[in-house]
Design a protein around this motif. Sequence first.
Motif, PDB file in Angstrom:
ATOM      1  N   PHE A   1      10.590 -24.645  -9.414  1.00  0.00           N
ATOM      2  CA  PHE A   1       9.294 -23.833  -8.669  1.00  0.00           C
ATOM      3  C   PHE A   1       8.630 -24.752  -7.654  1.00  0.00           C
ATOM      4  O   PHE A   1       7.544 -25.455  -7.636  1.00  0.00           O
ATOM      5  CB  PHE A   1       8.497 -23.253  -9.729  1.00  0.00           C
ATOM      6  N   PRO A   2       9.319 -25.193  -6.531  1.00  0.00           N
ATOM      7  CA  PRO A   2       8.697 -26.356  -5.665  1.00  0.00           C
ATOM      8  C   PRO A   2       7.383 -25.684  -5.284  1.00  0.00           C
ATOM      9  O   PRO A   2       7.239 -24.481  -4.858  1.00  0.00           O
ATOM     10  CB  PRO A   2       9.690 -26.257  -4.202  1.00  0.00           C
ATOM     11  N   THR A   3       6.493 -26.630  -5.206  1.00  0.00           N
ATOM     12  CA  THR A   3       5.025 -26.217  -4.655  1.00  0.00           C
ATOM     13  C   THR A   3       4.295 -27.340  -3.804  1.00  0.00           C
ATOM     14  O   THR A   3       4.624 -28.264  -4.198  1.00  0.00           O
ATOM     15  CB  THR A   3       4.284 -25.690  -6.110  1.00  0.00           C
ATOM     16  N   LYS A   4       3.558 -26.824  -3.111  1.00  0.00           N
ATOM     17  CA  LYS A   4       2.783 -28.005  -2.416  1.00  0.00           C
ATOM     18  C   LYS A   4       1.473 -27.779  -2.359  1.00  0.00           C
ATOM     19  O   LYS A   4       0.779 -26.689  -2.821  1.00  0.00           O
ATOM     20  CB  LYS A   4       3.082 -27.626  -0.965  1.00  0.00           C
ATOM     21  N   ILE A   5       0.663 -28.961  -2.130  1.00  0.00           N
ATOM     22  CA  ILE A   5      -0.952 -28.780  -2.316  1.00  0.00           C
ATOM     23  C   ILE A   5      -1.238 -29.111  -0.857  1.00  0.00           C
ATOM     24  O   ILE A   5      -0.840 -30.143  -0.296  1.00  0.00           O
ATOM     25  CB  ILE A   5      -1.419 -29.804  -3.192  1.00  0.00           C
ATOM     26  N   ALA A   6      -2.024 -28.212  -0.155  1.00  0.00           N
ATOM     27  CA  ALA A   6      -2.721 -28.433   1.145  1.00  0.00           C
ATOM     28  C   ALA A   6      -4.119 -28.672   1.173  1.00  0.00           C
ATOM     29  O   ALA A   6      -4.838 -27.882   0.484  1.00  0.00           O
ATOM     30  CB  ALA A   6      -2.381 -27.184   2.000  1.00  0.00           C
TER      31      ALA A   6
ATOM     32  N   LYS B   1      -3.315 -31.937   5.589  1.00  0.00           N
ATOM     33  CA  LYS B   1      -2.017 -32.292   5.264  1.00  0.00           C
ATOM     34  C   LYS B   1      -1.474 -31.566   4.090  1.00  0.00           C
ATOM     35  O   LYS B   1      -2.153 -30.967   3.126  1.00  0.00           O
ATOM     36  CB  LYS B   1      -1.937 -33.807   4.514  1.00  0.00           C
ATOM     37  N   GLU B   2      -0.179 -31.680   3.813  1.00  0.00           N
ATOM     38  CA  GLU B   2       0.434 -30.921   2.709  1.00  0.00           C
ATOM     39  C   GLU B   2       1.399 -31.759   1.912  1.00  0.00           C
ATOM     40  O   GLU B   2       2.001 -32.639   2.476  1.00  0.00           O
ATOM     41  CB  GLU B   2       1.285 -29.645   3.014  1.00  0.00           C
ATOM     42  N   PHE B   3       1.061 -31.710   0.680  1.00  0.00           N
ATOM     43  CA  PHE B   3       2.007 -32.630  -0.384  1.00  0.00           C
ATOM     44  C   PHE B   3       2.967 -31.744  -1.435  1.00  0.00           C
ATOM     45  O   PHE B   3       2.271 -30.798  -1.949  1.00  0.00           O
ATOM     46  CB  PHE B   3       1.041 -33.500  -1.173  1.00  0.00           C
ATOM     47  N   ALA B   4       4.081 -31.798  -1.310  1.00  0.00           N
ATOM     48  CA  ALA B   4       4.929 -31.557  -2.408  1.00  0.00           C
ATOM     49  C   ALA B   4       4.591 -32.160  -3.873  1.00  0.00           C
ATOM     50  O   ALA B   4       4.389 -33.295  -3.908  1.00  0.00           O
ATOM     51  CB  ALA B   4       6.322 -31.639  -2.139  1.00  0.00           C
ATOM     52  N   VAL B   5       4.309 -31.291  -4.849  1.00  0.00           N
ATOM     53  CA  VAL B   5       4.069 -31.762  -6.040  1.00  0.00           C
ATOM     54  C   VAL B   5       5.466 -32.003  -6.859  1.00  0.00           C
ATOM     55  O   VAL B   5       6.185 -31.117  -7.393  1.00  0.00           O
ATOM     56  CB  VAL B   5       3.363 -30.753  -6.952  1.00  0.00           C
ATOM     57  N   ASN B   6       5.805 -33.296  -6.667  1.00  0.00           N
ATOM     58  CA  ASN B   6       7.065 -33.793  -7.570  1.00  0.00           C
ATOM     59  C   ASN B   6       6.875 -35.205  -7.818  1.00  0.00           C
ATOM     60  O   ASN B   6       5.655 -35.796  -7.920  1.00  0.00           O
ATOM     61  CB  ASN B   6       8.100 -33.597  -6.559  1.00  0.00           C
TER      62      ASN B   6
ATOM     63  N   LYS C   1      -7.688 -32.033 -10.063  1.00  0.00           N
ATOM     64  CA  LYS C   1      -7.926 -30.667 -10.222  1.00  0.00           C
ATOM     65  C   LYS C   1      -6.819 -30.011  -9.536  1.00  0.00           C
ATOM     66  O   LYS C   1      -6.386 -28.861 -10.327  1.00  0.00           O
ATOM     67  CB  LYS C   1      -9.458 -30.249  -9.944  1.00  0.00           C
ATOM     68  N   ALA C   2      -6.705 -29.883  -8.516  1.00  0.00           N
ATOM     69  CA  ALA C   2      -5.819 -29.105  -7.713  1.00  0.00           C
ATOM     70  C   ALA C   2      -4.096 -29.330  -8.291  1.00  0.00           C
ATOM     71  O   ALA C   2      -3.549 -28.354  -8.614  1.00  0.00           O
ATOM     72  CB  ALA C   2      -5.528 -29.398  -6.017  1.00  0.00           C
ATOM     73  N   VAL C   3      -3.907 -30.537  -8.621  1.00  0.00           N
ATOM     74  CA  VAL C   3      -2.327 -30.769  -9.389  1.00  0.00           C
ATOM     75  C   VAL C   3      -2.620 -30.127 -10.807  1.00  0.00           C
ATOM     76  O   VAL C   3      -1.678 -29.577 -11.004  1.00  0.00           O
ATOM     77  CB  VAL C   3      -2.187 -32.338  -9.479  1.00  0.00           C
ATOM     78  N   GLU C   4      -3.617 -30.204 -11.433  1.00  0.00           N
ATOM     79  CA  GLU C   4      -3.813 -29.642 -12.780  1.00  0.00           C
ATOM     80  C   GLU C   4      -3.827 -27.939 -12.790  1.00  0.00           C
ATOM     81  O   GLU C   4      -2.839 -27.477 -13.410  1.00  0.00           O
ATOM     82  CB  GLU C   4      -5.130 -29.913 -13.468  1.00  0.00           C
ATOM     83  N   ASP C   5      -4.236 -27.345 -11.567  1.00  0.00           N
ATOM     84  CA  ASP C   5      -4.250 -26.050 -11.600  1.00  0.00           C
ATOM     85  C   ASP C   5      -2.790 -25.499 -11.122  1.00  0.00           C
ATOM     86  O   ASP C   5      -2.123 -24.483 -11.833  1.00  0.00           O
ATOM     87  CB  ASP C   5      -5.148 -25.472 -10.435  1.00  0.00           C
ATOM     88  N   VAL C   6      -2.031 -26.355 -10.136  1.00  0.00           N
ATOM     89  CA  VAL C   6      -0.636 -26.125  -9.942  1.00  0.00           C
ATOM     90  C   VAL C   6       0.181 -26.055 -11.263  1.00  0.00           C
ATOM     91  O   VAL C   6       1.013 -25.129 -11.429  1.00  0.00           O
ATOM     92  CB  VAL C   6      -0.240 -26.970  -9.051  1.00  0.00           C
ATOM     93  N   MET C   7       0.143 -27.052 -12.001  1.00  0.00           N
ATOM     94  CA  MET C   7       1.109 -27.398 -13.076  1.00  0.00           C
ATOM     95  C   MET C   7       0.816 -26.323 -14.210  1.00  0.00           C
ATOM     96  O   MET C   7       1.604 -25.989 -14.669  1.00  0.00           O
ATOM     97  CB  MET C   7       0.774 -28.831 -13.814  1.00  0.00           C
TER      98      MET C   7
END
Length: 157
Positions: free
Chosen positions: A40-45, A84-89, A133-139
């Motif tokens: 499930f590739p995802t990004k944070i913007a 900016k957008e960052f892939a969470v990986n 917090k954004a990474v926590e929410d995505v995960m």
Amino acid sequence: MYLKISNDIENNAFSTVVSVDSFGTEQLSEDEEKELLADFPTKIAYRNLVFSRNVKINGTVPEITGDEVGEGVVAVSLPTLSNKEFAVNADFTAAYKVDLSRIPAAAVDGAVLTTPELVAQAYCLVFAGVICKAVEDVMTALRSKAPSFSGEKVVSV
């Protein structure tokens, strides 16, 4: 997933970097969490995030607080960031840098953030807190999608 926050000061510029330290949770192994991110590739913007938090001074350093703005607590909002957008990986890294000479005089108040250095620390703290917090929410969202779908099983017929 565990994130690492690295802070630094160089040539009157304060910086903070949020990066992946390691993978895995109590429920998922390191490999399972990496596979989940691959499935499930995802990004944070930045455009989807609000870089604002309430801050107070604890001893001599700023800290994020849930307290309302009032005596000893101020709202800190970062100056507008370019989107900016960052892939969470495994390669996830988000960085923020603020030069003391670019801190507006209005950001320095007489009660809480009394110096440009405290403002710079607060900016870095807010950035790191919002990103974490954004990474926590995505995960959390990813872990709930299909935690036990992958794999093989043998069925007796």
